[in-house]
Design a protein around this motif. Sequence first.
Motif, short mmCIF file in Angstrom:
data_model
loop_
_atom_site.label_atom_id
_atom_site.label_comp_id
_atom_site.label_asym_id
_atom_site.label_seq_id
_atom_site.Cartn_x
_atom_site.Cartn_y
_atom_site.Cartn_z
N LEU A 1 0.82 -1.21 0.00
CA LEU A 1 0.00 0.00 0.00
C LEU A 1 0.86 1.26 0.00
O LEU A 1 2.02 1.24 0.41
CB LEU A 1 -0.92 -0.01 1.22
CG LEU A 1 -1.96 -1.11 1.23
CD1 LEU A 1 -2.69 -1.15 2.56
CD2 LEU A 1 -2.95 -0.93 0.08
N PRO A 2 0.25 2.39 -0.43
CA PRO A 2 0.98 3.66 -0.36
C PRO A 2 1.13 4.08 1.10
O PRO A 2 0.57 3.45 2.00
CB PRO A 2 0.07 4.62 -1.13
CG PRO A 2 -1.29 4.02 -1.07
CD PRO A 2 -1.08 2.53 -0.98
N PRO A 3 1.88 5.15 1.35
CA PRO A 3 2.06 5.62 2.73
C PRO A 3 0.72 5.88 3.42
O PRO A 3 -0.28 6.18 2.76
CB PRO A 3 2.84 6.93 2.57
CG PRO A 3 3.45 6.86 1.21
CD PRO A 3 2.56 6.00 0.38
N ALA A 4 0.72 5.78 4.74
CA ALA A 4 -0.49 6.01 5.53
C ALA A 4 -1.07 7.38 5.18
O ALA A 4 -0.34 8.34 4.95
CB ALA A 4 -0.16 5.93 7.02
N GLY A 5 -2.39 7.45 5.15
CA GLY A 5 -3.07 8.70 4.85
C GLY A 5 -3.32 8.90 3.36
O GLY A 5 -3.94 9.88 2.96
N LYS A 6 -2.85 7.97 2.54
CA LYS A 6 -3.06 8.06 1.09
C LYS A 6 -4.12 7.04 0.66
O LYS A 6 -4.15 5.92 1.16
CB LYS A 6 -1.77 7.77 0.32
CG LYS A 6 -0.68 8.81 0.51
CD LYS A 6 -0.90 9.96 -0.43
CE LYS A 6 0.31 10.88 -0.43
NZ LYS A 6 0.19 11.91 -1.43
N ILE A 7 -4.95 7.43 -0.26
CA ILE A 7 -5.94 6.53 -0.85
C ILE A 7 -5.28 5.86 -2.04
O ILE A 7 -4.73 6.53 -2.92
CB ILE A 7 -7.19 7.32 -1.29
CG1 ILE A 7 -7.83 8.00 -0.08
CG2 ILE A 7 -8.18 6.41 -2.02
CD1 ILE A 7 -8.84 9.07 -0.45
N ASP A 8 -5.33 4.56 -2.08
CA ASP A 8 -4.70 3.77 -3.14
C ASP A 8 -5.66 3.61 -4.31
O ASP A 8 -6.75 3.10 -4.15
CB ASP A 8 -4.30 2.40 -2.60
CG ASP A 8 -3.63 1.52 -3.64
OD1 ASP A 8 -2.93 2.05 -4.51
OD2 ASP A 8 -3.80 0.29 -3.56
N VAL A 9 -5.23 4.06 -5.49
CA VAL A 9 -5.97 3.80 -6.73
C VAL A 9 -4.97 3.16 -7.68
O VAL A 9 -3.96 3.77 -8.04
CB VAL A 9 -6.56 5.09 -7.34
CG1 VAL A 9 -7.24 4.78 -8.68
CG2 VAL A 9 -7.53 5.76 -6.38
N LYS B 1 -5.70 15.00 -12.28
CA LYS B 1 -6.50 15.90 -11.43
C LYS B 1 -6.78 15.36 -10.04
O LYS B 1 -7.51 15.97 -9.27
CB LYS B 1 -7.84 16.19 -12.12
CG LYS B 1 -7.72 16.95 -13.42
CD LYS B 1 -9.09 17.13 -14.04
CE LYS B 1 -8.99 17.73 -15.43
NZ LYS B 1 -10.29 17.76 -16.10
N LEU B 2 -6.20 14.22 -9.70
CA LEU B 2 -6.48 13.61 -8.40
C LEU B 2 -5.93 14.48 -7.26
O LEU B 2 -4.86 15.09 -7.40
CB LEU B 2 -5.87 12.22 -8.33
CG LEU B 2 -6.54 11.17 -9.21
CD1 LEU B 2 -5.75 9.87 -9.22
CD2 LEU B 2 -7.97 10.93 -8.75
N PRO B 3 -6.63 14.51 -6.14
CA PRO B 3 -6.14 15.29 -5.00
C PRO B 3 -4.85 14.69 -4.41
O PRO B 3 -4.51 13.53 -4.68
CB PRO B 3 -7.29 15.22 -3.99
CG PRO B 3 -8.17 14.11 -4.44
CD PRO B 3 -7.91 13.87 -5.89
N ALA B 4 -4.19 15.46 -3.60
CA ALA B 4 -2.89 15.08 -3.04
C ALA B 4 -2.96 13.84 -2.15
O ALA B 4 -1.96 13.15 -1.97
CB ALA B 4 -2.29 16.24 -2.26
N ASP B 5 -4.14 13.52 -1.61
CA ASP B 5 -4.23 12.36 -0.71
C ASP B 5 -4.51 11.05 -1.47
O ASP B 5 -4.75 10.02 -0.85
CB ASP B 5 -5.29 12.59 0.37
CG ASP B 5 -6.71 12.69 -0.17
OD1 ASP B 5 -6.88 12.95 -1.38
OD2 ASP B 5 -7.65 12.52 0.63
N VAL B 6 -4.43 11.08 -2.80
CA VAL B 6 -4.63 9.88 -3.60
C VAL B 6 -3.30 9.48 -4.24
O VAL B 6 -2.63 10.29 -4.87
CB VAL B 6 -5.69 10.11 -4.71
CG1 VAL B 6 -5.81 8.87 -5.60
CG2 VAL B 6 -7.04 10.45 -4.09
#
Length: 168
Positions: free
Chosen positions: A32-40, A64-69
């Motif tokens: 998974l990506p770092p904690a706090g990031k949404i994985d797509v 255009k995805l937000p920084a938390d993705v």
Amino acid sequence: LALAGARPALAQAPVEGTHYIRLSQPLSPSLLPPAGKIDVTEFFWYECTHCNAFEPLLEPWARKLPADVAFRRVPVGFTARHQVAQKLYYALEETGVLETAHRKVFSAVHGQGQRITTEADAVAVATAAGADKAKFIDSFKSFQVSTKQAKAKQLSEGYKVDGVPMLG
């Protein structure tokens, strides 16, 4: 005037089992990506007609995805043939030309009829897409690319990928 009385379309929430499936086992934190990031994660294959058609829609959306993705592409390795294209992708990434070469590879396959079934095919497609031949060959055979293939296999298994394109 006919549109004056029209109501705006209401967004519907995705329905489990119809629009998505819930994984029975969570992915390993190492995948998974770092904690706090949404994985797509997009799973694809360069020779897939549907992946080629999906790419022009996905590219602007991903920009255009937000920084938390955390968005990533994962080439599938279902068979030996898929694995050649998978190594092509990761070798392009390792040599630093993936961003400019990615669409060119799709174009070579779907626009010019090239196939990626052997290492020689991968070298030809990569160099035509702008990769340095010697660097590409070194990367294609590298431990780094093999490691990325192993992680892609784990992700594909974790997301239960059985076809492409697929988003996780």
